[in-house]
Scaffold this motif. Structure first.
Motif, PDB file in Angstrom:
ATOM      1  N   PHE A 222     -46.264  27.090 -44.246  1.00 50.46           N
ATOM      2  CA  PHE A 222     -46.699  28.053 -43.594  1.00 50.46           C
ATOM      3  C   PHE A 222     -48.298  27.863 -43.144  1.00 50.46           C
ATOM      4  O   PHE A 222     -48.706  27.784 -41.854  1.00 50.46           O
ATOM      5  CB  PHE A 222     -46.478  29.333 -44.039  1.00 50.46           C
ATOM      6  CG  PHE A 222     -46.855  30.647 -43.225  1.00 50.46           C
ATOM      7  CD1 PHE A 222     -45.876  31.314 -42.456  1.00 50.46           C
ATOM      8  CD2 PHE A 222     -48.087  31.220 -43.316  1.00 50.46           C
ATOM      9  CE1 PHE A 222     -46.279  32.320 -41.664  1.00 50.46           C
ATOM     10  CE2 PHE A 222     -48.645  32.091 -42.316  1.00 50.46           C
ATOM     11  CZ  PHE A 222     -47.538  32.871 -41.615  1.00 50.46           C
ATOM     12  N   ASN A 223     -49.084  27.688 -43.928  1.00 51.21           N
ATOM     13  CA  ASN A 223     -50.391  27.423 -43.831  1.00 51.21           C
ATOM     14  C   ASN A 223     -50.628  26.246 -42.921  1.00 51.21           C
ATOM     15  O   ASN A 223     -51.608  26.309 -42.414  1.00 51.21           O
ATOM     16  CB  ASN A 223     -51.054  27.343 -44.993  1.00 51.21           C
ATOM     17  CG  ASN A 223     -51.321  28.904 -45.942  1.00 51.21           C
ATOM     18  OD1 ASN A 223     -51.058  29.915 -45.366  1.00 51.21           O
ATOM     19  ND2 ASN A 223     -51.160  28.797 -47.239  1.00 51.21           N
ATOM     20  N   THR A 224     -49.864  25.347 -43.317  1.00 46.96           N
ATOM     21  CA  THR A 224     -50.081  23.938 -42.478  1.00 46.96           C
ATOM     22  C   THR A 224     -49.760  24.167 -40.922  1.00 46.96           C
ATOM     23  O   THR A 224     -50.861  23.688 -40.107  1.00 46.96           O
ATOM     24  CB  THR A 224     -49.244  22.873 -42.795  1.00 46.96           C
ATOM     25  OG1 THR A 224     -49.431  22.609 -44.375  1.00 46.96           O
ATOM     26  CG2 THR A 224     -49.431  21.531 -42.273  1.00 46.96           C
ATOM     27  N   ILE A 225     -48.820  24.729 -40.373  1.00 50.05           N
ATOM     28  CA  ILE A 225     -48.690  25.287 -39.392  1.00 50.05           C
ATOM     29  C   ILE A 225     -49.618  26.093 -38.574  1.00 50.05           C
ATOM     30  O   ILE A 225     -50.282  26.019 -37.491  1.00 50.05           O
ATOM     31  CB  ILE A 225     -47.252  25.837 -38.959  1.00 50.05           C
ATOM     32  CG1 ILE A 225     -46.221  24.762 -39.587  1.00 50.05           C
ATOM     33  CG2 ILE A 225     -47.233  26.059 -37.563  1.00 50.05           C
ATOM     34  CD1 ILE A 225     -46.144  23.779 -38.784  1.00 50.05           C
ATOM     35  N   LEU A 226     -50.204  27.147 -39.368  1.00 47.99           N
ATOM     36  CA  LEU A 226     -51.234  28.126 -39.112  1.00 47.99           C
ATOM     37  C   LEU A 226     -52.428  27.490 -38.801  1.00 47.99           C
ATOM     38  O   LEU A 226     -53.277  27.814 -38.075  1.00 47.99           O
ATOM     39  CB  LEU A 226     -51.303  29.213 -40.112  1.00 47.99           C
ATOM     40  CG  LEU A 226     -52.383  30.237 -39.987  1.00 47.99           C
ATOM     41  CD1 LEU A 226     -51.792  31.259 -38.533  1.00 47.99           C
ATOM     42  CD2 LEU A 226     -52.426  31.374 -40.988  1.00 47.99           C
ATOM     43  N   LYS A 231     -52.230  21.888 -32.465  1.00 46.63           N
ATOM     44  CA  LYS A 231     -51.592  20.370 -32.518  1.00 46.63           C
ATOM     45  C   LYS A 231     -50.322  20.496 -32.518  1.00 46.63           C
ATOM     46  O   LYS A 231     -49.454  19.631 -31.950  1.00 46.63           O
ATOM     47  CB  LYS A 231     -52.254  19.611 -33.778  1.00 46.63           C
ATOM     48  CG  LYS A 231     -53.885  19.321 -33.833  1.00 46.63           C
ATOM     49  CD  LYS A 231     -54.167  18.679 -35.028  1.00 46.63           C
ATOM     50  CE  LYS A 231     -55.508  18.290 -35.050  1.00 46.63           C
ATOM     51  NZ  LYS A 231     -55.838  17.564 -36.417  1.00 46.63           N
ATOM     52  N   VAL A 232     -49.728  21.587 -33.142  1.00 42.15           N
ATOM     53  CA  VAL A 232     -48.241  21.767 -33.367  1.00 42.15           C
ATOM     54  C   VAL A 232     -47.606  22.138 -31.695  1.00 42.15           C
ATOM     55  O   VAL A 232     -46.854  21.380 -31.381  1.00 42.15           O
ATOM     56  CB  VAL A 232     -48.010  22.947 -34.112  1.00 42.15           C
ATOM     57  CG1 VAL A 232     -46.576  23.161 -33.970  1.00 42.15           C
ATOM     58  CG2 VAL A 232     -48.240  22.587 -35.628  1.00 42.15           C
ATOM     59  N   LEU A 236     -44.943  20.065 -29.688  1.00 35.95           N
ATOM     60  CA  LEU A 236     -43.625  20.807 -29.702  1.00 35.95           C
ATOM     61  C   LEU A 236     -43.486  21.513 -28.713  1.00 35.95           C
ATOM     62  O   LEU A 236     -42.598  22.024 -28.266  1.00 35.95           O
ATOM     63  CB  LEU A 236     -43.266  21.465 -31.108  1.00 35.95           C
ATOM     64  CG  LEU A 236     -43.243  20.709 -32.274  1.00 35.95           C
ATOM     65  CD1 LEU A 236     -43.070  21.621 -33.395  1.00 35.95           C
ATOM     66  CD2 LEU A 236     -42.449  19.707 -32.485  1.00 35.95           C
ATOM     67  N   GLY A 237     -44.653  22.010 -27.737  1.00 35.24           N
ATOM     68  CA  GLY A 237     -44.653  22.961 -26.780  1.00 35.24           C
ATOM     69  C   GLY A 237     -45.160  24.128 -26.833  1.00 35.24           C
ATOM     70  O   GLY A 237     -45.490  24.539 -28.019  1.00 35.24           O
ATOM     71  N   ALA A 238     -45.816  24.930 -25.935  1.00 38.58           N
ATOM     72  CA  ALA A 238     -46.565  25.832 -25.889  1.00 38.58           C
ATOM     73  C   ALA A 238     -45.840  27.128 -26.619  1.00 38.58           C
ATOM     74  O   ALA A 238     -44.805  27.431 -26.547  1.00 38.58           O
ATOM     75  CB  ALA A 238     -47.097  26.057 -24.484  1.00 38.58           C
TER      76      ALA A 238
END
Length: 409
Positions: A222-226, A231-232, A236-238
């Motif tokens: 979770f924290n990595t995505i946050l 970059k995500v 992967l798309g807006a």
């Protein structure tokens, strides 16, 4: 004599033809099964099932009897079925396995059904499969139980011995997902994150693993995505980062609270959680979940308002199938004129891009419900003309009710 010889030669072939599926052991013991497996150098396949489990029955009726399934399993395994529950109708063979069934449940953590266990020829648990599948997929899943590189229990042991090994952690995470082992999945994904560079974390395969197994808010995933939202989204798309983060927040910190409460505290809870996660946009996912929330509560006027609010956020992102599902829920459960008129509008919109039979059937039923029966009949006839043969009778029965002026709801 020639006729007798011919009969002797044909009987075995008839027996094989009549039972092309998996051959399971009967009137035996676990010790004898292990002895046979070791002697024949085969793995052991165990179907841990219950009498009340629908998927268990489906596998037994549709997958196990197939010839290609039987060929693969009979060549590679000594096969055994263990009934995990107890019923009054159990025969002596089933009763003789009751204590062993309890041991299997405890020692091998069988708590979902169906669970399929694979043991080595020496009787050591090496793999598990949770849930059924179509024949080819099930064979592929079982093949993983024969390969030490993909065996679930073998991977668990390797991971516990060396959790910092990225290759092992990656394989373990993939196997844990298939085995529905959420705790191990989280540990393996966290290990991958801890032992990867920032660049490696944004690689396609790694990012897919993290986003699909994001876990609870505050987890490493979770924290990595946050911390890498931009970059995500670039990969992967807006809006994708907020979507996966919001799903984790709603599933873990909203749903458990609002679904247990007898009062309607949905909006209040969303406001509180939004303040807790100011960097996560909850709006879209919260709006989607709100429709499910009121459907579960059977508050159909509130459901209608929630659906309309969800659609209004971005009509282009609401699929025809979603609109159809919303409309059908109202058709079946709500007689309030405002609700039915809204459902009719959603149903009509679902037909703008594609006129599938199921969508036309919903629209026709709603037209009939609001009193526009002549138009309803026309749409139901269109649906019948387009639907497959297996469903024509059901659609025709609805049409006959419309013609008689009878309700279809």
């Amino acid at each position: 004599m020639k006729k007798l010889l011919l009969l002797l030669f044909t009987i075995p072939f008839l027996a094989v033809a009549q039972e092309p599926g998996i051959t399971f052991e009967h009137n035996t013991t676990w010790a004898k099964v292990k002895e046979k497996a070791k002697k024949e150098n085969k793995h052991i396949f165990v179907d841990a099932f219950t009498t009340w489990c629908g998927p268990c029955k489906w596998m037994a009726a549709n997958i196990f009897p197939q010839e290609k399934v039987g060929t693969f399993f009979n060549e590679n395994f000594v096969n055994l079925k263990i009934q995990m529950d107890e019923t009054e109708g159990d025969n002596d063979d089933v009763k003789s396995w009751r204590s062993e069934a309890k041991r299997f449940a405890k020692d091998y953590r069988v708590n979902a059904y169906p669970t399929f266990l694979i043991f080595s020829p020496d009787g050591e648990l090496v793999h598990r499969i949770v849930g059924g599948a179509e024949a080819d997929q099930f064979i592929a899943m079982a093949k993983e139980g024969l390969n030490p590189e993909t065996q679930y229990e073998t991977l668990v042991k390797k991971f516990n011995a060396n959790p910092a090994d990225k290759a092992i952690a990656k394989a373990t995470a993939a196997a844990a997902v298939k085995a529905y082992d959420r705790d191990l999945t989280a540990k393996a994904v966290e290990s991958l994150i801890n032992n990867s560079t920032p660049e490696e974390l944004m690689a396609d395969d790694m990012l897919a693993m993290i986003t699909k197994n994001i876990g609870k808010p505050g987890s490493k995933a979770f924290n990595t995505i946050l911390e890498n939202k931009a970059k995500v989204d670039e990969k992967l798309g807006a809006g994708k980062a907020d979507e996966v983060l919001a799903i984790a927040v709603i599933n873990n910190e909203v749903a458990p609270i609002v679904l247990k409460s007898e009062e309607d505290i949905f909006d209040k809870t969303i406001d509180e959680v939004s303040k807790k996660y100011p960097n996560v946009k909850l709006t879209n996912i919260a709006a989607s979940f709100k429709t499910n929330y009121y459907a579960r509560k059977k508050n159909w006027p509130a459901f209608r308002d929630a659906v309309q609010a969800y659609i209004n956020l971005d009509p282009s992102k609401v699929s025809p199938s979603q609109l159809n599902s919303f409309a059908w829920a109202i058709f079946e459960n709500c007689d309030d004129p405002a609700c039915v008129e809204s459902a009719l509008a959603w149903s009509k919109k679902s037909l703008e891009s594609e006129q599938e039979p199921a969508l036309m059937d919903t629209y026709a039923n709603l037209l009939h419900k609001v009193g526009k029966t002549k138009e309803a009949i026309e749409w139901q006839e269109k649906a019948i003309a387009a639907v497959d043969e297996a469903s024509k009778a059901e659609y025709q029965a609805t049409l006959e009710k419309m013609k008689k002026g009878e309700p279809t709801w």
